[in-house]
Design a protein around this motif. Sequence first.
Motif, PDB file in Angstrom:
ATOM      1  N   TRP A 170      10.741   6.000  -0.196  1.00  0.00           N
ATOM      2  CA  TRP A 170      10.614   4.683  -0.843  1.00  0.00           C
ATOM      3  C   TRP A 170       9.256   4.557  -1.501  1.00  0.00           C
ATOM      4  CZ3 TRP A 170      14.635   1.667  -1.614  1.00  0.00           C
ATOM      5  CH2 TRP A 170      15.758   1.758  -0.759  1.00  0.00           C
ATOM      6  N   ARG A 171       9.307   3.988  -2.710  1.00  0.00           N
ATOM      7  CA  ARG A 171       8.077   3.792  -3.482  1.00  0.00           C
ATOM      8  C   ARG A 171       7.996   2.345  -3.975  1.00  0.00           C
ATOM      9  NH1 ARG A 171       7.168   7.973  -1.286  1.00  0.00           N
ATOM     10  NH2 ARG A 171       6.919  10.026  -2.261  1.00  0.00           N
ATOM     11  N   LEU A 172       6.772   1.801  -3.948  1.00  0.00           N
ATOM     12  CA  LEU A 172       6.497   0.487  -4.529  1.00  0.00           C
ATOM     13  C   LEU A 172       5.861   0.727  -5.896  1.00  0.00           C
ATOM     14  CD1 LEU A 172       6.264  -2.633  -4.283  1.00  0.00           C
ATOM     15  CD2 LEU A 172       4.015  -2.272  -3.259  1.00  0.00           C
ATOM     16  N   THR A 173       6.368   0.057  -6.899  1.00  0.00           N
ATOM     17  CA  THR A 173       5.900   0.328  -8.266  1.00  0.00           C
ATOM     18  C   THR A 173       5.015  -0.809  -8.774  1.00  0.00           C
ATOM     19  OG1 THR A 173       7.868  -0.704  -9.233  1.00  0.00           O
ATOM     20  CG2 THR A 173       7.940   1.669  -8.812  1.00  0.00           C
ATOM     21  N   VAL A 174       3.908  -0.388  -9.401  1.00  0.00           N
ATOM     22  CA  VAL A 174       3.031  -1.313 -10.133  1.00  0.00           C
ATOM     23  C   VAL A 174       2.960  -0.769 -11.548  1.00  0.00           C
ATOM     24  CG1 VAL A 174       0.759  -2.349 -10.308  1.00  0.00           C
ATOM     25  CG2 VAL A 174       1.715  -1.800  -8.053  1.00  0.00           C
ATOM     26  N   SER A 175       3.249  -1.595 -12.507  1.00  0.00           N
ATOM     27  CA  SER A 175       3.359  -1.076 -13.884  1.00  0.00           C
ATOM     28  C   SER A 175       2.753  -2.041 -14.883  1.00  0.00           C
ATOM     29  CB  SER A 175       4.832  -0.818 -14.223  1.00  0.00           C
ATOM     30  OG  SER A 175       5.590  -2.009 -14.050  1.00  0.00           O
ATOM     31  N   ARG A 176       2.466  -1.478 -16.080  1.00  0.00           N
ATOM     32  CA  ARG A 176       1.993  -2.284 -17.210  1.00  0.00           C
ATOM     33  C   ARG A 176       2.725  -1.841 -18.476  1.00  0.00           C
ATOM     34  NH1 ARG A 176      -2.872  -5.257 -17.464  1.00  0.00           N
ATOM     35  NH2 ARG A 176      -3.919  -5.452 -15.418  1.00  0.00           N
ATOM     36  N   ILE A 193       3.492   3.717  -5.482  1.00  0.00           N
ATOM     37  CA  ILE A 193       2.718   3.641  -4.234  1.00  0.00           C
ATOM     38  C   ILE A 193       3.632   4.016  -3.079  1.00  0.00           C
ATOM     39  CG2 ILE A 193       1.444   2.094  -2.710  1.00  0.00           C
ATOM     40  CD1 ILE A 193       0.626   0.488  -5.170  1.00  0.00           C
ATOM     41  N   ASP A 194       3.146   4.905  -2.252  1.00  0.00           N
ATOM     42  CA  ASP A 194       3.925   5.391  -1.124  1.00  0.00           C
ATOM     43  C   ASP A 194       4.011   4.295  -0.061  1.00  0.00           C
ATOM     44  OD1 ASP A 194       5.197   6.794   0.821  1.00  0.00           O
ATOM     45  OD2 ASP A 194       3.668   8.376   1.013  1.00  0.00           O
ATOM     46  N   ILE A 195       5.228   3.885   0.292  1.00  0.00           N
ATOM     47  CA  ILE A 195       5.423   2.845   1.311  1.00  0.00           C
ATOM     48  C   ILE A 195       4.909   3.311   2.665  1.00  0.00           C
ATOM     49  CG2 ILE A 195       7.195   1.613   2.621  1.00  0.00           C
ATOM     50  CD1 ILE A 195       6.461   0.376  -0.042  1.00  0.00           C
ATOM     51  N   ASP A 196       4.962   4.601   2.909  1.00  0.00           N
ATOM     52  CA  ASP A 196       4.452   5.121   4.176  1.00  0.00           C
ATOM     53  C   ASP A 196       2.970   4.789   4.362  1.00  0.00           C
ATOM     54  OD1 ASP A 196       6.822   6.072   5.061  1.00  0.00           O
ATOM     55  OD2 ASP A 196       6.507   8.137   4.394  1.00  0.00           O
ATOM     56  N   TYR A 197       2.253   4.607   3.243  1.00  0.00           N
ATOM     57  CA  TYR A 197       0.841   4.249   3.342  1.00  0.00           C
ATOM     58  C   TYR A 197       0.700   2.911   4.065  1.00  0.00           C
ATOM     59  CZ  TYR A 197      -3.775   2.642   1.919  1.00  0.00           C
ATOM     60  OH  TYR A 197      -5.053   2.144   1.917  1.00  0.00           O
ATOM     61  N   PHE A 198       1.499   1.930   3.641  1.00  0.00           N
ATOM     62  CA  PHE A 198       1.465   0.625   4.315  1.00  0.00           C
ATOM     63  C   PHE A 198       2.008   0.732   5.740  1.00  0.00           C
ATOM     64  CE2 PHE A 198       1.581  -0.645  -0.182  1.00  0.00           C
ATOM     65  CZ  PHE A 198       0.554  -1.575  -0.206  1.00  0.00           C
ATOM     66  N   ARG A 199       3.089   1.466   5.904  1.00  0.00           N
ATOM     67  CA  ARG A 199       3.718   1.562   7.209  1.00  0.00           C
ATOM     68  C   ARG A 199       2.771   2.213   8.222  1.00  0.00           C
ATOM     69  NH1 ARG A 199       9.358   4.229   6.816  1.00  0.00           N
ATOM     70  NH2 ARG A 199       8.121   6.136   6.654  1.00  0.00           N
ATOM     71  N   ASN A 200       2.107   3.276   7.789  1.00  0.00           N
ATOM     72  CA  ASN A 200       1.155   3.937   8.688  1.00  0.00           C
ATOM     73  C   ASN A 200      -0.033   3.035   9.013  1.00  0.00           C
ATOM     74  OD1 ASN A 200       2.735   6.245   8.705  1.00  0.00           O
ATOM     75  ND2 ASN A 200       1.627   7.200   6.996  1.00  0.00           N
ATOM     76  N   PHE A 201      -0.441   2.264   8.022  1.00  0.00           N
ATOM     77  CA  PHE A 201      -1.556   1.345   8.260  1.00  0.00           C
ATOM     78  C   PHE A 201      -1.144   0.241   9.224  1.00  0.00           C
ATOM     79  CE2 PHE A 201      -4.102  -2.420   6.887  1.00  0.00           C
ATOM     80  CZ  PHE A 201      -5.336  -1.963   7.296  1.00  0.00           C
ATOM     81  N   TYR A 202       0.040  -0.287   9.059  1.00  0.00           N
ATOM     82  CA  TYR A 202       0.510  -1.364   9.945  1.00  0.00           C
ATOM     83  C   TYR A 202       0.737  -0.860  11.372  1.00  0.00           C
ATOM     84  CZ  TYR A 202       1.383  -3.939   5.594  1.00  0.00           C
ATOM     85  OH  TYR A 202       1.250  -4.571   4.381  1.00  0.00           O
ATOM     86  N   ASN A 203       1.030   0.426  11.481  1.00  0.00           N
ATOM     87  CA  ASN A 203       1.252   0.986  12.824  1.00  0.00           C
ATOM     88  C   ASN A 203      -0.029   1.056  13.656  1.00  0.00           C
ATOM     89  OD1 ASN A 203       4.010   1.327  12.594  1.00  0.00           O
ATOM     90  ND2 ASN A 203       3.858   3.416  11.810  1.00  0.00           N
ATOM     91  N   THR A 204      -1.159   0.900  13.007  1.00  0.00           N
ATOM     92  CA  THR A 204      -2.425   0.950  13.747  1.00  0.00           C
ATOM     93  C   THR A 204      -2.715  -0.358  14.484  1.00  0.00           C
ATOM     94  OG1 THR A 204      -3.717   0.192  11.824  1.00  0.00           O
ATOM     95  CG2 THR A 204      -3.391   2.581  12.081  1.00  0.00           C
ATOM     96  N   PHE A 205      -1.923  -1.398  14.241  1.00  0.00           N
ATOM     97  CA  PHE A 205      -2.149  -2.704  14.869  1.00  0.00           C
ATOM     98  C   PHE A 205      -1.276  -2.847  16.113  1.00  0.00           C
ATOM     99  CE2 PHE A 205      -3.472  -3.286  10.512  1.00  0.00           C
ATOM    100  CZ  PHE A 205      -4.608  -4.071  10.622  1.00  0.00           C
ATOM    101  N   ASN A 206      -1.856  -3.422  17.148  1.00  0.00           N
ATOM    102  CA  ASN A 206      -1.125  -3.670  18.392  1.00  0.00           C
ATOM    103  C   ASN A 206      -0.428  -5.027  18.303  1.00  0.00           C
ATOM    104  OD1 ASN A 206      -0.140  -3.811  20.977  1.00  0.00           O
ATOM    105  ND2 ASN A 206      -2.136  -4.144  21.953  1.00  0.00           N
ATOM    106  N   ILE A 207       0.873  -4.988  18.102  1.00  0.00           N
ATOM    107  CA  ILE A 207       1.626  -6.237  17.990  1.00  0.00           C
ATOM    108  C   ILE A 207       2.682  -6.344  19.088  1.00  0.00           C
ATOM    109  CG2 ILE A 207       1.245  -6.483  15.511  1.00  0.00           C
ATOM    110  CD1 ILE A 207       4.023  -5.313  15.052  1.00  0.00           C
ATOM    111  N   GLY A 208       2.579  -5.488  20.115  1.00  0.00           N
ATOM    112  CA  GLY A 208       3.530  -5.551  21.213  1.00  0.00           C
ATOM    113  C   GLY A 208       4.867  -4.931  20.865  1.00  0.00           C
ATOM    114  N   GLU A 209       5.751  -4.915  21.852  1.00  0.00           N
ATOM    115  CA  GLU A 209       7.054  -4.298  21.649  1.00  0.00           C
ATOM    116  C   GLU A 209       7.965  -5.130  20.757  1.00  0.00           C
ATOM    117  OE1 GLU A 209       8.795  -3.508  25.403  1.00  0.00           O
ATOM    118  OE2 GLU A 209       7.234  -2.075  26.040  1.00  0.00           O
TER     119      GLU A 209
END
Length: 525
Positions: A170-176, A193-209
């Motif tokens: 999955w990719r997020l697109t920014v265009s002009r 933009i690679d969605i995994d970038y956001f997903r990996n970043f969000y995985n660093t936060f402790n939000i419980g189960e």
Amino acid sequence: MTVIRRLKNLSTGNAGETPPIVFRAKIFFFLVCLSLLSVDGWQAWKNRTVQLRDTETTMVNMARALAQHGDDTLKAADLILSGVIELMAADGLTEKMKPRLHQLLKSRVAELPQLAGLFVLNADGYAMVDSNEVLFSNNVNDRNYFQYHRDHADLGPYVGPLVKNPAGAWRLTVSRRINNPDGSFGGVVLAAIDIDYFRNFYNTFNIGESGLIILGLNNGTLLVRRPFFDKYVGSDLRKVPIFRDYVTKNHDGTHTAPSTVDGKDKINAYRHFNQFPMFIAIALSKDEVLDGWIDDTLRHTAAILILILILAVLGNWLLSQIKLRLETEAKLVIAHDNLDQLNKHLQNLALEDGLTGLANRRHFDIALNEEFARALRNRETLGLIMIDVDWFKQYNDIYGHRAGDDSLRRIADMIKAVPQRTGDLAARYGGEEMVVLLPQTTLESAAIIAERLRADIAALDIQHAASPLTIVTISVGVAVIRPSLQSDTPDQLVEEADRALYIAKAKGRNNVARSDEVKTETSLS
């Protein structure tokens, strides 16, 4: 005596009842335990409120940070797109320029981990230059971002819905939009933009189960979700209550509501991006947030209960000691009371004539001295009636001593009725002689009392064969003194009454004589 009884009642209460002081002690211990529980409960509730408030504050700060991160991520990509457009406008996209531009795009993708690719597309939807080693060959004229720029003259950045590349990522697109010199549509410059970038970043936060992080477009399209499920990508959030009622109406905020998935309360925080039409939303399970609070509360409550148990044991022991002490004190008070009663009884026996029930000679002497001192101090009168039973020795000789005792008791009963005031005293002076002490009494009043007493005793009609009057009678001497000098003595009053009694006997008995008659007799002599 009254004070002792009150103390006894205060200490022991009524039979079978809890002593008042023990009852009050129990109330005190109960209030102490209730206070401890109340304070602990209030503190626990306060900690709960603080925990929830701190969590909301943390979530607000987290939403702000994630929104800023998203803004910065997209802005970095957009700055590259703006630079490419300016470069193409200045130098043109010639065959000579393409290798140089390819290297530029390739280096930018290598520098920024969020970038999956950079593309320059012509008006037909084919790539002219990109960051790949091999030029992307597929046509993209059916893509949302391409159609948007083709149909809109807006030169600003456009964030389109997620797309899935041929490899399934999955990719997020920014265009002009790229314009030709005449202003017509010339193509699109695109950053994937690679969605995994956001997903990996969000995985660093402790939000419980049960926690949740959502990145979405302002139109309600879901882009990234943690935990990630492929089926949720591109979902429509417009009917979700938190989005419908809060995200669409406010730039940022917090809200607690039951989850539409499991029905459990979730604490939600949300915030819109400042530069791009996107938002970030965070949800934490209220139960998980309060897990630590519950553990602390249980520990505190257990400690308080243990403390209360210790207090209860110590309090019960202390109450038993208090009760034992009160019972001992009560027994001592009762013993003291009984001893006091016994002492009074013994004292009465010591001051009472056993035959007649009148005060005895010792009692009379004590009272005479006290009343004489009072009369001297207050300059008051003190009267004395001295009584002698006529021919009493002969009565005993004829009727016997038992009959004589009965006769004395009957006479004494009449004499007992004379004292009417505090200080009045009827006593057996000795043998068949009796006296009546009358403080604050005039000679006339004392004589009237004596005459009435003489008549009452004669009216008893006790037979006396040895008496010329054939009945038992009395002779009475009356004296009154008003002491004024320290040299005056109580004996003077007794002597005057005795002399008056002598005059009464000299008159033939069954008479009353006054002390002033004694003075008259003396003067005549």
